[in-house]
Design an enzyme around this catalytic site. Structure first.
Site, PDB file in Angstrom:
ATOM      1  N   GLU A  73       0.816  -1.217   0.000  1.00  0.00           N
ATOM      2  CA  GLU A  73       0.000   0.000   0.000  1.00  0.00           C
ATOM      3  C   GLU A  73       0.848   1.264   0.000  1.00  0.00           C
ATOM      4  O   GLU A  73       0.596   2.176  -0.776  1.00  0.00           O
ATOM      5  CB  GLU A  73      -0.936   0.035   1.219  1.00  0.00           C
ATOM      6  CG  GLU A  73      -1.691   1.360   1.261  1.00  0.00           C
ATOM      7  CD  GLU A  73      -2.748   1.470   2.339  1.00  0.00           C
ATOM      8  OE1 GLU A  73      -2.833   0.591   3.207  1.00  0.00           O
ATOM      9  OE2 GLU A  73      -3.498   2.461   2.287  1.00  0.00           O
ATOM     10  N   ASP A  93      -0.134  -5.282   3.126  1.00  0.00           N
ATOM     11  CA  ASP A  93      -0.697  -4.102   3.786  1.00  0.00           C
ATOM     12  C   ASP A  93      -0.060  -4.043   5.173  1.00  0.00           C
ATOM     13  O   ASP A  93      -0.327  -4.888   6.019  1.00  0.00           O
ATOM     14  CB  ASP A  93      -2.222  -4.212   3.885  1.00  0.00           C
ATOM     15  CG  ASP A  93      -2.855  -2.902   4.330  1.00  0.00           C
ATOM     16  OD1 ASP A  93      -2.130  -2.050   4.889  1.00  0.00           O
ATOM     17  OD2 ASP A  93      -4.069  -2.749   4.143  1.00  0.00           O
ATOM     18  N   ILE A  95      -0.334  -1.992   7.781  1.00  0.00           N
ATOM     19  CA  ILE A  95      -1.362  -1.873   8.824  1.00  0.00           C
ATOM     20  C   ILE A  95      -2.703  -1.765   8.122  1.00  0.00           C
ATOM     21  O   ILE A  95      -2.955  -0.773   7.423  1.00  0.00           O
ATOM     22  CB  ILE A  95      -1.164  -0.642   9.735  1.00  0.00           C
ATOM     23  CG1 ILE A  95       0.197  -0.681  10.430  1.00  0.00           C
ATOM     24  CG2 ILE A  95      -2.295  -0.581  10.777  1.00  0.00           C
ATOM     25  CD1 ILE A  95       0.435   0.501  11.380  1.00  0.00           C
ATOM     26  N   ASP A  96      -3.553  -2.766   8.254  1.00  0.00           N
ATOM     27  CA  ASP A  96      -4.917  -2.640   7.766  1.00  0.00           C
ATOM     28  C   ASP A  96      -5.758  -2.186   8.951  1.00  0.00           C
ATOM     29  O   ASP A  96      -5.816  -2.870   9.981  1.00  0.00           O
ATOM     30  CB  ASP A  96      -5.427  -3.969   7.202  1.00  0.00           C
ATOM     31  CG  ASP A  96      -6.774  -3.775   6.521  1.00  0.00           C
ATOM     32  OD1 ASP A  96      -6.874  -2.886   5.664  1.00  0.00           O
ATOM     33  OD2 ASP A  96      -7.727  -4.491   6.880  1.00  0.00           O
ATOM     34  N   THR A  98      -5.694   1.555   9.656  1.00  0.00           N
ATOM     35  CA  THR A  98      -4.869   2.668  10.148  1.00  0.00           C
ATOM     36  C   THR A  98      -5.678   3.641  11.000  1.00  0.00           C
ATOM     37  O   THR A  98      -5.186   4.146  12.011  1.00  0.00           O
ATOM     38  CB  THR A  98      -4.198   3.393   8.960  1.00  0.00           C
ATOM     39  OG1 THR A  98      -3.273   2.488   8.349  1.00  0.00           O
ATOM     40  CG2 THR A  98      -3.444   4.639   9.402  1.00  0.00           C
ATOM     41  N   ASP A 225      -5.746  -4.994   0.685  1.00  0.00           N
ATOM     42  CA  ASP A 225      -6.723  -5.173   1.781  1.00  0.00           C
ATOM     43  C   ASP A 225      -7.286  -6.594   1.797  1.00  0.00           C
ATOM     44  O   ASP A 225      -7.744  -7.071   2.839  1.00  0.00           O
ATOM     45  CB  ASP A 225      -7.910  -4.207   1.615  1.00  0.00           C
ATOM     46  CG  ASP A 225      -7.503  -2.743   1.654  1.00  0.00           C
ATOM     47  OD1 ASP A 225      -6.711  -2.389   2.537  1.00  0.00           O
ATOM     48  OD2 ASP A 225      -7.983  -1.969   0.799  1.00  0.00           O
TER      49      ASP A 225
END
Ligand code: 2AM
Ligand code: CA
Ligand code: CA
Ligand code: CA
Length: 279
Positions: A73, A93, A95-96, A98, A225
């Protein structure tokens, strides 16, 4: 010489290992003051930790597997357009969730998926706050902390717990579509059991994979995601589709994940989606 299976096992072990290391970093940063920046709009957030972790994961995996490709990402946000080829490709990703991370709402996950010939082979989704490690390898089932998980067998939409999201856009046209989908599911004749918004696409999908919720849909998501969590849903016995009911296109910015096809087919006729530029 390694067999294909041994090779996949090596990739899987490396992904679990780096997800745990990245998880320590997220856990340490979770309650601290954060350096927050915005991307496409004021509700599209990013922190130093997102960027640091993506860099850490890619550097570590590239060292081990120098011929592999990477889609992430924050690399994409920095202008690196996703190129999805048949080459083994890690889809990351850092941090999915955030927005959850910024607010200290404990639904955050590190997502690491591996596609070979454009087919997902490995999926890792780790929530370091709740210490839940969701894992899947194609053909071998889905697990949470080593315990096998299964999707719900509910086939009646009116008995479903449904998950969706508000998304990061506040464009009135997009918000309208989100709200009208919600309204259709809430009102009779469908009248689902209830609706949840948890703020992490990947953890929403892990909720479906664990049978905690019957289905999840969202438009506006990106390939990072849903790539890792998608194989977890499928290995838990569920389905991943386009919200229209057509086959899933990983780069098309939309997802429907459900415990079974019967439920997915019921809901897909009620869902509208706005077309967005592809990943
Ligand atoms: P993020 O936290 O990694 O940005 C919330 O709707 C969920 O969808 C989160 O998992 C969020 O991931 C992801 N998401 C990312 N971009 C989005 C967008 N443009 N619209 C909707 N959801 C998005
Ligand atoms: Ca983001
Ligand atoms: Ca995400
Ligand atoms: Ca993210």
């Amino acid at each position: 010489l390694q067999t294909a299976e041994q090779e996949i096992q090596e990739y899987f072990d490396a992904a679990v290992d780096i997800a745990r290391k990245a998880g320590h970093v997220v856990f340490e940063a979770f309650h601290k003051e954060k350096n927050i920046d915005t991307k496409s709009c004021g509700t599209d957030l990013v922190t130093e930790t997102d960027k640091y972790i993506e860099e850490l994961i890619i550097r570590t995996l590239r060292e081990k597997f120098p011929s592999h490709s990477f889609i992430g990402e924050e690399s994409a946000s920095a202008g690196k357009k996703s190129v999805f080829t048949n080459n083994p490709t890690w889809i990351i990703d850092p941090i999915d969730g955030t927005t959850n991370f910024v607010h200290r709402y404990p639904m955050v996950a590190i997502c690491i998926g591996l596609a070979i010939n454009k087919q997902m082979e490995v999926g890792i989704v780790f929530n370091p706050i709740k210490d839940q490690m969701f894992t899947a390898r194609r053909g071998t089932g889905a697990f949470c902390n080593g315990k096998q998980i299964h999707c719900s067998s509910v086939t009646d939409l009116s008995k479903a717990l449904v998950i969706t999201e508000l998304g990061s856009s506040r464009d009135p046209e997009i918000v309208n579509v989100v709200m009208s989908n919600l309204r259709r599911l809430a009102e009779k004749p469908i009248a689902v059991h209830s609706i949840r918004l948890q703020g992490s696409a990947a953890l929403n999908m892990c909720s479906v994979a664990s049978g905690e919720a019957e289905l999840y849909y969202e438009c506006g998501i990106h390939v990072w995601d849903i790539a890792a969590a998608g194989i977890i849903v499928e290995e838990a016995g569920g389905v991943t589709l386009d919200p229209s009911g057509k086959p899933l296109d990983l780069l098309a910015r939309r997802i429907l994940a459900a415990g079974n096809k019967e439920l997915a087919d019921q809901v897909s006729q009620y869902l509208d989606c706005i077309d967005l530029p592809r990943d």
